[in-house]
Design a protein around this motif. Structure first.
Motif, short mmCIF file in Angstrom:
data_model
loop_
_atom_site.label_atom_id
_atom_site.label_comp_id
_atom_site.label_asym_id
_atom_site.label_seq_id
_atom_site.Cartn_x
_atom_site.Cartn_y
_atom_site.Cartn_z
N LYS A 189 94.94 81.96 -18.53
CA LYS A 189 94.51 81.55 -17.19
C LYS A 189 93.71 82.64 -16.51
O LYS A 189 92.66 82.39 -15.91
CB LYS A 189 95.73 81.21 -16.32
N PRO A 192 98.20 76.38 -20.84
CA PRO A 192 97.58 77.70 -20.93
C PRO A 192 98.58 78.78 -20.55
O PRO A 192 99.32 78.64 -19.58
CB PRO A 192 96.43 77.63 -19.93
N GLU A 201 99.65 82.71 -19.33
CA GLU A 201 99.21 83.46 -18.15
C GLU A 201 97.91 84.22 -18.40
O GLU A 201 96.98 84.17 -17.59
CB GLU A 201 100.31 84.43 -17.70
N THR A 238 92.48 71.78 -18.82
CA THR A 238 91.67 73.00 -18.65
C THR A 238 90.87 73.34 -19.91
O THR A 238 90.00 74.20 -19.87
CB THR A 238 92.55 74.22 -18.27
N GLN A 295 90.44 82.95 -18.21
CA GLN A 295 89.75 81.67 -18.37
C GLN A 295 89.23 81.49 -19.79
O GLN A 295 88.10 81.05 -20.01
CB GLN A 295 88.62 81.53 -17.35
#
Length: 89
Positions: free
Chosen positions: A74, A69, A71, A17, A77
């Motif tokens: 995420k 990543p 919480e 990510t 982003q």
């Protein structure tokens, strides 16, 4: 001391990510009131997506899992900075 003596930056394999990942090692004195005291190396992990995104600061102990990543990262982003925090009296 020069910056190179105090800080080292190494690229790391990162979660997919993120576009980039780095391990940053910062040499610090054990006793900031005594410049001649021994040093320890504090770990900081920078996981980067894009400079226009927010950066999330996460603090962990010895079990810092740099390659995932968190919480809030995420949800937003964002980029992630993980600091291995150690404190002893």
């Amino acid at each position: 001391k020069s910056f190179k003596e105090v800080v080292s930056i190494t690229p790391i394999k990162h979660d997919t990510t993120f576009s980039e990942g780095y391990q940053i090692m910062i040499s610090q004195p054990i006793d900031h009131n005594n410049p001649k005291s021994e040093i320890f190396k504090q770990k900081v992990y920078l996981l980067h997506r894009n400079e226009s995104l927010p950066s999330i600061l996460a603090l962990e102990g010895y079990s810092a899992d740099f390659n995932r990543p968190y919480e809030l990262t995420k949800i937003l982003q964002g980029n992630q900075v993980l600091v291995e925090h150690r404190y002893f009296g």
